[in-house]
Design a protein around this motif. Structure first.
Motif, PDB file in Angstrom:
ATOM      1  N   THR A  94      29.775  41.399  33.330  1.00  0.00           N
ATOM      2  CA  THR A  94      29.451  40.037  32.865  1.00  0.00           C
ATOM      3  C   THR A  94      30.587  39.074  33.204  1.00  0.00           C
ATOM      4  O   THR A  94      30.363  37.975  33.727  1.00  0.00           O
ATOM      5  CB  THR A  94      29.232  40.037  31.329  1.00  0.00           C
ATOM      6  OG1 THR A  94      28.222  40.967  31.020  1.00  0.00           O
ATOM      7  CG2 THR A  94      28.848  38.671  30.818  1.00  0.00           C
ATOM      8  N   LEU A  95      31.827  39.509  32.926  1.00  0.00           N
ATOM      9  CA  LEU A  95      32.972  38.627  33.174  1.00  0.00           C
ATOM     10  C   LEU A  95      33.144  38.382  34.674  1.00  0.00           C
ATOM     11  O   LEU A  95      33.398  37.252  35.106  1.00  0.00           O
ATOM     12  CB  LEU A  95      34.253  39.233  32.585  1.00  0.00           C
ATOM     13  CG  LEU A  95      34.283  39.422  31.060  1.00  0.00           C
ATOM     14  CD1 LEU A  95      35.640  39.942  30.605  1.00  0.00           C
ATOM     15  CD2 LEU A  95      33.966  38.128  30.326  1.00  0.00           C
ATOM     16  N   THR A  96      32.995  39.437  35.459  1.00  0.00           N
ATOM     17  CA  THR A  96      33.167  39.293  36.914  1.00  0.00           C
ATOM     18  C   THR A  96      32.119  38.342  37.474  1.00  0.00           C
ATOM     19  O   THR A  96      32.420  37.471  38.291  1.00  0.00           O
ATOM     20  CB  THR A  96      33.025  40.675  37.599  1.00  0.00           C
ATOM     21  OG1 THR A  96      33.928  41.570  36.976  1.00  0.00           O
ATOM     22  CG2 THR A  96      33.339  40.599  39.080  1.00  0.00           C
ATOM     23  N   LYS A  97      30.894  38.492  37.000  1.00  0.00           N
ATOM     24  CA  LYS A  97      29.782  37.675  37.503  1.00  0.00           C
ATOM     25  C   LYS A  97      30.036  36.183  37.297  1.00  0.00           C
ATOM     26  O   LYS A  97      29.767  35.368  38.158  1.00  0.00           O
ATOM     27  CB  LYS A  97      28.508  38.076  36.757  1.00  0.00           C
ATOM     28  CG  LYS A  97      27.286  38.154  37.617  1.00  0.00           C
ATOM     29  CD  LYS A  97      26.199  38.678  36.745  1.00  0.00           C
ATOM     30  CE  LYS A  97      24.973  39.088  37.449  1.00  0.00           C
ATOM     31  NZ  LYS A  97      24.065  39.751  36.534  1.00  0.00           N
ATOM     32  N   ARG A  98      30.578  35.847  36.133  1.00  0.00           N
ATOM     33  CA  ARG A  98      30.770  34.412  35.893  1.00  0.00           C
ATOM     34  C   ARG A  98      32.184  33.948  36.233  1.00  0.00           C
ATOM     35  O   ARG A  98      32.561  32.826  35.972  1.00  0.00           O
ATOM     36  CB  ARG A  98      30.383  34.063  34.463  1.00  0.00           C
ATOM     37  CG  ARG A  98      31.307  34.580  33.422  1.00  0.00           C
ATOM     38  CD  ARG A  98      30.951  34.001  32.063  1.00  0.00           C
ATOM     39  NE  ARG A  98      32.007  34.229  31.142  1.00  0.00           N
ATOM     40  CZ  ARG A  98      31.877  34.814  29.967  1.00  0.00           C
ATOM     41  NH1 ARG A  98      30.685  35.221  29.568  1.00  0.00           N
ATOM     42  NH2 ARG A  98      32.905  34.965  29.186  1.00  0.00           N
ATOM     43  N   GLY A  99      32.990  34.837  36.795  1.00  0.00           N
ATOM     44  CA  GLY A  99      34.316  34.438  37.279  1.00  0.00           C
ATOM     45  C   GLY A  99      35.378  34.349  36.213  1.00  0.00           C
ATOM     46  O   GLY A  99      36.381  33.645  36.383  1.00  0.00           O
ATOM     47  N   THR A 100      35.188  35.041  35.084  1.00  0.00           N
ATOM     48  CA  THR A 100      36.218  35.038  34.033  1.00  0.00           C
ATOM     49  C   THR A 100      37.235  36.130  34.333  1.00  0.00           C
ATOM     50  O   THR A 100      36.869  37.289  34.509  1.00  0.00           O
ATOM     51  CB  THR A 100      35.589  35.310  32.646  1.00  0.00           C
ATOM     52  OG1 THR A 100      34.586  34.329  32.410  1.00  0.00           O
ATOM     53  CG2 THR A 100      36.643  35.244  31.544  1.00  0.00           C
TER      54      THR A 100
END
Ligand code: FES
Length: 228
Positions: A94-100
């Motif tokens: 989830t974090l990787t997908k939104r660039g966090t």
């Protein structure tokens, strides 16, 4: 980009002696907007949760589920080396997908850990542990003396209770195995099962504020290991 003002959420613990670091953080945050919370306010609910939903950066240890849900977050820095709550594939995805970006503080400990390990290796290689147990230094009437920690009676260290060498009145040295009594100044046994024998004295030098005792190699090995 450099002029952008970031909003920063923080629940790092600045209690007690760490209070000056809080001031340092406030000062170094400059124009960026810092929102400080108690360590227990981890963004799970209440005001800290509301704030977490709108900030760019979180520093401290926010609740992992809240981090997953707060889509504005661009960078989460955990102030511990541990990140167990964040270590699941779903959250990472989830974090990787939104660039966090998720970082932790493990690198902070790299150098001290390496130094500690190196010191241990060197100490073991040079027999420092055995050396420390093999000899002892006493301060009697303001004068230092060093002896091999080996009772002439049967060869055990004198201090069955580590670092206890003096009798209760502090006037003599005593072997805790069978009670041989020694003069602190000469190492002569004056009572007990080995009267007339002596502790082996070691040369001792004062170098600045350091006492230096040089152990002959033979003195390092004979003392039987103490149960720990
Ligand atoms: S070993 Fe020290 S008195 Fe026996």
């Amino acid at each position: 980009m450099n002029n952008r003002v970031f909003t920063i959420w923080c629940n790092h613990d600045f209690a007690g002696a760490l209070a000056p670091e809080r001031e340092l953080l406030i000062q170094d945050a400059g124009n960026h907007q810092l929102q400080l919370f108690d360590p227990k306010d981890d963004g799970k609910d209440g005001e800290s949760r509301q704030a977490l939903a709108s900030v760019d950066i979180a520093f401290g240890y926010p609740d992992a589920q809240s981090v997953r849900e707060c889509e504005n977050l661009r960078w989460v820095h955990l102030h511990f080396a541990g990140y167990t709550a964040f270590d699941n594939a779903d959250l990472k995805q989830t974090l990787t997908k939104r660039g966090t970006v998720l970082t932790n503080s493990s690198a902070v400990y790299d150098e001290p850990c390496a130094q500690h390990l190196l010191a241990m290796i060197m100490a073991l290689a040079r027999g420092l542990r055995d050396g420390l147990q093999a000899a002892f230094v006493v301060n009697h009437d303001g004068r230092y003396r060093a002896y091999v920690n080996n009772c002439p009676h049967v060869g055990t260290p004198l201090d069955l209770w580590p670092n206890e060498f003096f009798s209760e009145d502090g006037r003599t040295l005593i072997c805790s195995t069978h009670g041989a009594v020694y003069e602190p100044t000469s190492g002569l046994c004056t009572a007990g099962p080995c009267v007339g024998d002596r502790l082996t004295a070691l040369p001792l030098a004062v170098e600045g504020e350091t006492l230096v005792v040089r152990l002959p190699a033979a003195a390092v090995s004979p003392a039987p290991a103490r149960d720990e």
